[in-house]
Design an enzyme around this catalytic site. Structure first.
Site, PDB file in Angstrom:
ATOM      1  CD  GLU A 176      -6.040  -9.667   2.906  1.00 15.42           C
ATOM      2  OE1 GLU A 176      -5.498  -8.542   2.939  1.00 15.42           O
ATOM      3  OE2 GLU A 176      -6.958  -9.984   3.685  1.00 15.42           O
ATOM      4  CB  SER A 179      -3.394  -1.931   3.102  1.00 18.40           C
ATOM      5  OG  SER A 179      -3.329  -0.530   3.192  1.00 18.40           O
ATOM      6  CG  ASN A 207      -5.428  -3.714   6.979  1.00 19.34           C
ATOM      7  OD1 ASN A 207      -4.728  -3.775   7.987  1.00 19.34           O
ATOM      8  ND2 ASN A 207      -4.927  -3.528   5.770  1.00 19.34           N
ATOM      9  CG  HIS A 235      -2.627  -6.490   1.384  1.00 20.68           C
ATOM     10  ND1 HIS A 235      -3.487  -6.613   2.444  1.00 20.68           N
ATOM     11  CD2 HIS A 235      -1.760  -5.498   1.729  1.00 20.68           C
ATOM     12  CE1 HIS A 235      -3.169  -5.746   3.376  1.00 20.68           C
ATOM     13  NE2 HIS A 235      -2.117  -5.056   2.963  1.00 20.68           N
TER      14      HIS A 235
HETATM   15  N1  CAA Z   1      14.502  -7.895   5.337  1.00 19.49           N
HETATM   16  C1  CAA Z   1      15.001  -9.116   5.609  1.00 19.49           C
HETATM   17  N2  CAA Z   1      14.961  -9.691   6.841  1.00 19.49           N
HETATM   18  C2  CAA Z   1      14.401  -8.973   7.844  1.00 19.49           C
HETATM   19  C3  CAA Z   1      13.855  -7.690   7.637  1.00 19.49           C
HETATM   20  C4  CAA Z   1      13.905  -7.157   6.313  1.00 19.49           C
HETATM   21  N3  CAA Z   1      13.399  -5.961   6.012  1.00 19.49           N
HETATM   22  N4  CAA Z   1      13.360  -7.240   8.818  1.00 19.49           N
HETATM   23  C5  CAA Z   1      13.570  -8.209   9.733  1.00 19.49           C
HETATM   24  N5  CAA Z   1      14.198  -9.257   9.151  1.00 19.49           N
HETATM   25  C6  CAA Z   1      14.537 -10.547   9.771  1.00 19.49           C
HETATM   26  C7  CAA Z   1      15.675 -10.466  10.747  1.00 19.49           C
HETATM   27  O1  CAA Z   1      16.915 -10.619  10.083  1.00 19.49           O
HETATM   28  C8  CAA Z   1      15.383 -11.613  11.688  1.00 19.49           C
HETATM   29  O2  CAA Z   1      15.846 -12.829  11.119  1.00 19.49           O
HETATM   30  P1  CAA Z   1      16.156 -14.135  12.064  1.00 19.49           P
HETATM   31  O3  CAA Z   1      14.832 -14.614  12.578  1.00 19.49           O
HETATM   32  O4  CAA Z   1      16.805 -15.099  11.143  1.00 19.49           O
HETATM   33  O5  CAA Z   1      17.051 -13.633  13.158  1.00 19.49           O
HETATM   34  C9  CAA Z   1      13.872 -11.657  11.739  1.00 19.49           C
HETATM   35  O6  CAA Z   1      13.413 -10.952  10.558  1.00 19.49           O
HETATM   36  C10 CAA Z   1      13.348 -10.974  12.957  1.00 19.49           C
HETATM   37  O7  CAA Z   1      13.875  -9.642  13.008  1.00 19.49           O
HETATM   38  P2  CAA Z   1      14.592  -8.992  14.276  1.00 19.49           P
HETATM   39  O8  CAA Z   1      15.375 -10.030  15.018  1.00 19.49           O
HETATM   40  O9  CAA Z   1      15.307  -7.755  13.807  1.00 19.49           O
HETATM   41  O10 CAA Z   1      13.413  -8.442  15.168  1.00 19.49           O
HETATM   42  P3  CAA Z   1      12.180  -9.174  15.809  1.00 19.49           P
HETATM   43  O11 CAA Z   1      12.465 -10.566  16.238  1.00 19.49           O
HETATM   44  O12 CAA Z   1      11.697  -8.196  16.805  1.00 19.49           O
HETATM   45  O13 CAA Z   1      11.108  -9.256  14.608  1.00 19.49           O
HETATM   46  C11 CAA Z   1       9.441  -8.453  13.140  1.00 19.49           C
HETATM   47  C12 CAA Z   1      10.748  -8.140  13.869  1.00 19.49           C
HETATM   48  C13 CAA Z   1       9.663  -9.522  12.089  1.00 19.49           C
HETATM   49  C14 CAA Z   1       9.000  -7.143  12.472  1.00 19.49           C
HETATM   50  C15 CAA Z   1       8.400  -8.971  14.223  1.00 19.49           C
HETATM   51  O14 CAA Z   1       8.336  -8.092  15.294  1.00 19.49           O
HETATM   52  C16 CAA Z   1       7.017  -9.127  13.658  1.00 19.49           C
HETATM   53  O15 CAA Z   1       6.676 -10.120  13.028  1.00 19.49           O
HETATM   54  N6  CAA Z   1       6.137  -8.105  13.910  1.00 19.49           N
HETATM   55  C17 CAA Z   1       4.781  -8.069  13.367  1.00 19.49           C
HETATM   56  C18 CAA Z   1       4.839  -7.497  11.981  1.00 19.49           C
HETATM   57  C19 CAA Z   1       3.483  -7.398  11.362  1.00 19.49           C
HETATM   58  O16 CAA Z   1       2.445  -7.672  11.949  1.00 19.49           O
HETATM   59  N7  CAA Z   1       3.483  -6.963  10.103  1.00 19.49           N
HETATM   60  C20 CAA Z   1       2.262  -6.750   9.376  1.00 19.49           C
HETATM   61  C21 CAA Z   1       1.899  -5.306   9.464  1.00 19.49           C
HETATM   62  S1  CAA Z   1       0.417  -4.967   8.595  1.00 19.49           S
HETATM   63  C22 CAA Z   1       0.934  -4.699   7.009  1.00 19.49           C
HETATM   64  O17 CAA Z   1       2.076  -4.709   6.666  1.00 19.49           O
HETATM   65  C23 CAA Z   1      -0.098  -4.492   5.983  1.00 19.49           C
HETATM   66  C24 CAA Z   1      -1.169  -3.538   6.145  1.00 19.49           C
HETATM   67  O18 CAA Z   1      -2.056  -3.583   5.334  1.00 19.49           O
HETATM   68  C25 CAA Z   1      -1.220  -2.504   7.202  1.00 19.49           C
END
Ligand code: CAA
Length: 285
Positions: A154, A121, A192, A142
């Site tokens: 990405e 990242s 990022n 990424h």
């Molecule tokens: N595997 C499969 N499915 C998953 C999962 C996983 N590990 N985690 C969550 N899900 C699915 C759930 O089953 C759910 O499915 P439905 O929509 O069909 O119900 C959906 O994702 C949403 O999950 P939840 O209902 O449990 O919870 P939520 O609605 O609060 O969503 C989230 C959780 C998807 C994490 C949401 O909060 C979100 O999009 N958050 C932002 C995440 C983000 O910004 N990520 C990027 C981080 S930066 C990075 O990764 C890179 C870096 O370089 C730092």
């Protein structure tokens, strides 16, 4: 154009197991490498749990779950795992020396035509590529956490990455049902470089007493429709990871606008790293 039918994923942690999960779910045989059998079994357990969740939500059926698991073979020996693959995706911790040593081993053991990708990242793709004998076939791939859910890859083009390599990786991302966005290799890429200053500024709001974490997060969730507020997201990513990335931006651009907030530094020093330690801006069970 070269088609990827077998890939190795190095590292079965949060990102690595998610990457193995989606490659395999889309028909690509996966060699998943971990440091020991226990960690390899743990990665498989996590993938199984996430596949079960998808079956429960009727996103895939039980047959697809079994086929996905059948296509994943775990290894503890990197050289053996990469011997006959078309693509290697590295997802080990963000440490340049660790990655350099790993890519030197992979470069020797993988077929000459294989593409080498890093899920880093923040580490320079150009710099990592230069440690191998195939900088033209080296690229950033990424992914975002949770990998099975987030729609973006990405794709980071190093200075010497060939157009052919970019095209193969874009096509592969589409096969995984992701959108590929190709960017050039500069500190923080695009994701990022934009995300971390926002998280850092949210931490400054807490540091300067403008608002409590809950209030900062509510503003961004309710006012800007972010699924998670920046401080909840920082805990989810890991405060140590956020600090590392901010340091890469600060060192890379020599611009004080990327200076990590002293509160972030203090929390990392205290071992309050977010979800993974149970304490960050919030407490977790
Ligand atoms: N595997 C499969 N499915 C998953 C999962 C996983 N590990 N985690 C969550 N899900 C699915 C759930 O089953 C759910 O499915 P439905 O929509 O069909 O119900 C959906 O994702 C949403 O999950 P939840 O209902 O449990 O919870 P939520 O609605 O609060 O969503 C989230 C959780 C998807 C994490 C949401 O909060 C979100 O999009 N958050 C932002 C995440 C983000 O910004 N990520 C990027 C981080 S930066 C990075 O990764 C890179 C870096 O370089 C730092």
């Amino acid at each position: 154009m070269k088609k990827i039918s077998k890939a190795a994923v190095i590292g079965g942690g949060t990102m690595g197991n998610g990457i193995a999960h989606i490659f395999s779910m889309h028909g690509i045989t996966i060699h998943l490498v971990e440091r020991n059998r226990e960690l390899a079994d743990k990665a498989l357990e996590t993938i199984t749990g996430n596949l079960d969740r998808m079956v429960g939500k009727e996103k895939i059926d039980a047959t697809r779950k079994e086929e996905t698991l059948d296509r994943i073979v775990t290894f503890t020996d990197t050289a053996k795992a990469v011997g006959e693959v078309d693509l290697v995706v590295e997802a080990v911790p963000e440490n340049f020396d660790l990655k350099r040593e790993l890519f030197s081993e992979i470069d020797k053991a993988a077929p000459g035509e294989a593409i080498l990708a890093s899920n880093t990242s923040s580490i320079s793709i150009t710099r990592l590529a230069a440690t191998t004998s195939r900088a033209d076939k080296f690229i950033g791939m990424h992914f975002f956490n949770p990998v099975p859910v987030m729609k973006l890859v990405e794709v980071v083009k190093g200075l010497q990455t060939s157009d052919e390599t970019v095209a193969v990786i874009e096509k592969t991302a589409q096969r995984l049902d992701k959108n590929a966005v190709v960017v050039s290799d500069y500190p923080g890429f695009v994701s990022n470089r934009v995300l971390m200053p926002m998280i850092n500024e949210a931490i400054y709001c807490v540091y300067e007493g403008v608002a409590e974490p809950e209030e900062v997060d509510q503003v961004m969730k309710l006012g800007m429709a972010h699924p998670m507020g920046p401080l909840r997201l920082a805990d989810f990513i890991g405060l140590d990871v956020c600090l590392d990335i901010l340091n890469v931006l600060h060192d890379g651009f020599k611009d004080p606008k990327y200076r990590p907030c002293p509160l972030l530094v203090k929390m990392v020093d205290a071992g309050r790293l977010g979800d993974k330690t149970g304490e960050g801006f919030y407490s977790y069970d």
